[in-house]
Design an enzyme around this catalytic site. Structure first.
Site, PDB file in Angstrom:
ATOM      1  N   LEU A  79       0.804  -1.219   0.000  1.00 11.51           N
ATOM      2  CA  LEU A  79       0.000   0.000   0.000  1.00 11.51           C
ATOM      3  C   LEU A  79       0.834   1.265   0.000  1.00 11.51           C
ATOM      4  O   LEU A  79       0.301   2.350  -0.262  1.00 11.51           O
ATOM      5  CB  LEU A  79      -0.929   0.033   1.225  1.00 11.51           C
ATOM      6  CG  LEU A  79      -2.014  -1.019   1.316  1.00 11.51           C
ATOM      7  CD1 LEU A  79      -1.614  -2.130   2.268  1.00 11.51           C
ATOM      8  CD2 LEU A  79      -3.332  -0.399   1.767  1.00 11.51           C
ATOM      9  N   THR A 130      -5.580   2.453  -7.314  1.00 16.22           N
ATOM     10  CA  THR A 130      -6.670   3.420  -7.314  1.00 16.22           C
ATOM     11  C   THR A 130      -7.462   3.378  -8.610  1.00 16.22           C
ATOM     12  O   THR A 130      -6.930   3.010  -9.664  1.00 16.22           O
ATOM     13  CB  THR A 130      -6.105   4.847  -7.129  1.00 16.22           C
ATOM     14  OG1 THR A 130      -7.130   5.814  -7.324  1.00 16.22           O
ATOM     15  CG2 THR A 130      -4.996   5.131  -8.134  1.00 16.22           C
ATOM     16  N   ASP A 131      -8.721   3.815  -8.550  1.00 18.58           N
ATOM     17  CA  ASP A 131      -9.518   3.913  -9.777  1.00 18.58           C
ATOM     18  C   ASP A 131      -9.090   5.095 -10.637  1.00 18.58           C
ATOM     19  O   ASP A 131      -9.492   5.199 -11.812  1.00 18.58           O
ATOM     20  CB  ASP A 131     -11.012   4.012  -9.446  1.00 18.58           C
ATOM     21  CG  ASP A 131     -11.399   5.238  -8.622  1.00 18.58           C
ATOM     22  OD1 ASP A 131     -10.499   5.994  -8.210  1.00 18.58           O
ATOM     23  OD2 ASP A 131     -12.605   5.429  -8.388  1.00 18.58           O
ATOM     24  N   GLU A 132      -8.250   5.977 -10.103  1.00 20.52           N
ATOM     25  CA  GLU A 132      -7.820   7.144 -10.874  1.00 20.52           C
ATOM     26  C   GLU A 132      -6.960   6.769 -12.076  1.00 20.52           C
ATOM     27  O   GLU A 132      -6.776   7.588 -12.985  1.00 20.52           O
ATOM     28  CB  GLU A 132      -7.088   8.137  -9.973  1.00 20.52           C
ATOM     29  CG  GLU A 132      -7.984   8.712  -8.886  1.00 20.52           C
ATOM     30  CD  GLU A 132      -7.358   9.863  -8.128  1.00 20.52           C
ATOM     31  OE1 GLU A 132      -6.657  10.677  -8.770  1.00 20.52           O
ATOM     32  OE2 GLU A 132      -7.575   9.950  -6.908  1.00 20.52           O
ATOM     33  N   TYR A 155       0.042  11.831 -10.095  1.00 24.89           N
ATOM     34  CA  TYR A 155      -0.252  10.753  -9.143  1.00 24.89           C
ATOM     35  C   TYR A 155      -0.825   9.535  -9.837  1.00 24.89           C
ATOM     36  O   TYR A 155      -0.317   8.423  -9.697  1.00 24.89           O
ATOM     37  CB  TYR A 155      -1.226  11.248  -8.069  1.00 24.89           C
ATOM     38  CG  TYR A 155      -1.916  10.117  -7.339  1.00 24.89           C
ATOM     39  CD1 TYR A 155      -1.179   9.196  -6.601  1.00 24.89           C
ATOM     40  CD2 TYR A 155      -3.297   9.962  -7.404  1.00 24.89           C
ATOM     41  CE1 TYR A 155      -1.809   8.140  -5.945  1.00 24.89           C
ATOM     42  CE2 TYR A 155      -3.927   8.918  -6.750  1.00 24.89           C
ATOM     43  CZ  TYR A 155      -3.185   8.003  -6.023  1.00 24.89           C
ATOM     44  OH  TYR A 155      -3.799   6.957  -5.398  1.00 24.89           O
ATOM     45  N   LYS A 159       0.713   5.674 -10.383  1.00 19.68           N
ATOM     46  CA  LYS A 159       0.039   4.450  -9.929  1.00 19.68           C
ATOM     47  C   LYS A 159      -0.252   3.519 -11.101  1.00 19.68           C
ATOM     48  O   LYS A 159      -0.166   2.289 -10.970  1.00 19.68           O
ATOM     49  CB  LYS A 159      -1.253   4.801  -9.189  1.00 19.68           C
ATOM     50  CG  LYS A 159      -1.033   5.430  -7.821  1.00 19.68           C
ATOM     51  CD  LYS A 159      -0.295   4.513  -6.856  1.00 19.68           C
ATOM     52  CE  LYS A 159      -1.128   3.307  -6.459  1.00 19.68           C
ATOM     53  NZ  LYS A 159      -0.442   2.459  -5.442  1.00 19.68           N
TER      54      LYS A 159
END
Length: 347
Positions: A79, A130-132, A155, A159
């Site tokens: 994480l 992340t869904d981003e 960011y 990811k």
């Protein structure tokens, strides 16, 4: 299991640590304790049997090798990451170093340990993302596990790169992996630079409640303890090489979210005059601000039987209660770098 959890002193990571220890797992918590790391998040498990803390940066490969050799984990939950979009706009290099290079180091350390141990059955590298990474949606549609990646911030791009590395290490080297991509988390111990804690703390301090743009940006809100439960379920029952989207099934615009928080505060800590909603202020939008995120949770629901247990109304009320009851926790964080300052305007 003995679980090596990276980023376990952060918001989501500490929720996973607390839940895993509570369920009887041994946990090795590896965290560099950067500005958002907080050992007070782990007070409920301090001194618990089978719990260990290692102050280690995932960019330090030699230290990662030492941790694997000394603790010999059964599985890894990764994480540790820089996660604040506004900070990534101002300082993208830190996100590249931690989220990409750090994940590479974790993968290589895990692979070396796994190979050296004779490729033990049951070993798993669980990468939390992340869904981003999927970019932005219009008024309709939801992100599924086969949605093409289209990140729009430093960011989310970092990811996305880390997700690709994890898949590549599985396909090329056979490292047993599973990936999860979550929607926006909220709840207890949320570091006071994100929207929900900013609104709660600014409201209590009589400050403006800043909303980017016109407040129409939509997010799917996932209570952090629900997320921790889903992550442990994926760790235990997820299919190797598979990815799972974890959503709260709670879509809400930023403006509606803030108004809901104000109404909760009006009830629980009423002002002498007026409503906390009177403090709402619209500010210059974030560069490249994604319009809408929404998760399609069909896979995790049908394959693993998981659904969120907390609605956004219930979760926000619980979150407000927690901040009202834990003043000492958040007051100690207000002097940390960047807290209370508008970030993300560098472009």
């Amino acid at each position: 299991m003995k679980i090596l959890i990276t980023g376990g002193a952060g918001f989501i990571g500490s929720a996973v640590v607390r839940l895993a220890v509570g369920r009887g797992h041994d946990v090795v918590n590896l965290d560099a304790l950067t500005y958002a790391g907080c050992l007070e998040n782990l007070a409920p498990v301090k001194g618990a049997p089978g719990y260990a803390f290692e102050k280690v940066d995932i960019r330090d490969r030699a230290e990662l090798d030492r941790v694997f050799a000394e603790h010999r984990p059964d599985v890894v939950m990764h994480l540790a990451a820089e996660s604040h979009v506004d900070r990534s706009i101002d300082s993208p290099g830190t996100f590249i170093e931690t989220n990409i290079n750090g994940t590479y180091n974790m993968l290589e350390a895990a692979r070396a340990y796994w190979v050296g141990a004779g490729r033990p059955e049951g070993f798993l590298f669980h990468h939390i993302s992340t869904d981003e990474v999927y970019g932005t949606l219009g008024a309709t549609g939801r992100f599924s596990e086969i949605t093409p990646y289209a990140p729009n911030s430093p960011y989310s791009a970092s990811k996305a790169a880390s997700d690709h590395l994890v898949r590549a290490w599985h396909e090329t080297y056979g490292l047993p992996v599973v990936l999860t991509n979550c929607s926006n988390n909220y709840g207890p111990y949320h570091f006071p630079e994100k929207l929900i804690p900013v609104v709660i703390l600014n409201a209590l301090a009589g400050k403006q409640l800043p909303i980017y743009g016109d407040g129409s940006n939509v997010r799917d809100w996932l209570y952090v303890e629900d997320h921790a439960d889903a992550l442990l379920l994926v760790l235990e029952k997820g299919k190797i090489g598979r990815s799972y989207n974890i959503g709260g099934e709670n879509e809400c615009s930023n403006l509606d979210l803030v108004k809901t928080l104000c109404a909760i505060l009006d009830e629980k800590r009423p002002k002498n005059d007026g409503s906390y909603a009177d403090q709402i202020s619209f500010v210059t939008d974030r560069p490249g601000h994604d319009a809408r995120y929404a998760i399609d949770p069909t896979r995790i629901r049908e394959e693993l039987g998981w659904r969120p247990s907390v609605t956004v109304e219930e979760g926000l009320a619980k979150t407000v209660d927690w901040y009202l009851d834990n003043t000492d926790w958040w007051q100690a964080l207000l002097d940390r770098a960047g807290v209370g300052t508008r970030l993300g305007k560098a472009s």
